[in-house]
Motif scaffolding. Sequence first.
Motif, PDB file in Angstrom:
ATOM      1  N   UNK A 188      19.588  -4.502  22.855  1.00 30.67           N
ATOM      2  CA  UNK A 188      18.454  -3.844  23.508  1.00 30.67           C
ATOM      3  C   UNK A 188      18.884  -3.248  24.845  1.00 30.67           C
ATOM      4  N   UNK A 189      19.749  -3.951  25.570  1.00 31.29           N
ATOM      5  CA  UNK A 189      20.260  -3.429  26.836  1.00 31.29           C
ATOM      6  C   UNK A 189      21.128  -2.201  26.562  1.00 31.29           C
ATOM      7  N   UNK A 190      22.003  -2.282  25.551  1.00 33.39           N
ATOM      8  CA  UNK A 190      22.856  -1.149  25.188  1.00 33.39           C
ATOM      9  C   UNK A 190      22.016   0.052  24.752  1.00 33.39           C
ATOM     10  N   UNK A 191      20.961  -0.188  23.968  1.00 36.42           N
ATOM     11  CA  UNK A 191      20.091   0.896  23.513  1.00 36.42           C
ATOM     12  C   UNK A 191      19.343   1.524  24.685  1.00 36.42           C
ATOM     13  N   UNK A 192      18.902   0.710  25.630  1.00 31.25           N
ATOM     14  CA  UNK A 192      18.207   1.215  26.815  1.00 31.25           C
ATOM     15  C   UNK A 192      19.126   2.140  27.608  1.00 31.25           C
ATOM     16  N   UNK A 193      20.368   1.734  27.785  1.00 29.19           N
ATOM     17  CA  UNK A 193      21.345   2.556  28.513  1.00 29.19           C
ATOM     18  C   UNK A 193      21.613   3.851  27.750  1.00 29.19           C
ATOM     19  N   UNK A 217      11.514  -2.279  27.068  1.00 29.72           N
ATOM     20  CA  UNK A 217      12.750  -2.819  26.517  1.00 29.72           C
ATOM     21  C   UNK A 217      12.364  -3.943  25.561  1.00 29.72           C
ATOM     22  N   UNK A 218      13.136  -4.061  24.491  1.00 31.20           N
ATOM     23  CA  UNK A 218      12.879  -5.092  23.484  1.00 31.20           C
ATOM     24  C   UNK A 218      13.275  -6.454  24.047  1.00 31.20           C
ATOM     25  N   UNK A 219      12.475  -7.476  23.791  1.00 33.31           N
ATOM     26  CA  UNK A 219      12.780  -8.817  24.281  1.00 33.31           C
ATOM     27  C   UNK A 219      12.296  -9.870  23.302  1.00 33.31           C
ATOM     28  N   UNK A 220      12.780 -11.096  23.513  1.00 32.69           N
ATOM     29  CA  UNK A 220      12.400 -12.238  22.685  1.00 32.69           C
ATOM     30  C   UNK A 220      11.768 -13.266  23.602  1.00 32.69           C
ATOM     31  N   UNK A 221      10.607 -13.755  23.211  1.00 35.39           N
ATOM     32  CA  UNK A 221       9.915 -14.762  24.018  1.00 35.39           C
ATOM     33  C   UNK A 221      10.089 -16.114  23.334  1.00 35.39           C
ATOM     34  N   UNK A 222      10.726 -17.039  24.040  1.00 41.91           N
ATOM     35  CA  UNK A 222      10.982 -18.377  23.515  1.00 41.91           C
ATOM     36  C   UNK A 222      10.116 -19.370  24.289  1.00 41.91           C
ATOM     37  N   UNK A 223       8.843 -19.414  23.955  1.00 44.07           N
ATOM     38  CA  UNK A 223       7.912 -20.206  24.752  1.00 44.07           C
ATOM     39  C   UNK A 223       7.647 -19.448  26.039  1.00 44.07           C
TER      40      UNK A 223
END
Length: 70
Positions: A46-51, A31-37
Amino acid sequence: MADRLLTVEEAAERLGTGVRFVRRLIAERRIRYVKLGKPVRIPESAVAAYIEERTVLTLREARVRYGKTA
């Protein structure tokens, strides 16, 4: 407009799963995610696309999609 970023807990709630499952999706880069530190956030899209990617069509929908008659 920018996508709302969900916490791991919020994403788990949207998926109807536990936090551990979402963390495994992130670790396996499924799943696509963003790392902020150190914190990790998952865009709503990304959640909608995963579903959407994992939604199984009914036989009728599959036949219509591939041009076969019921």
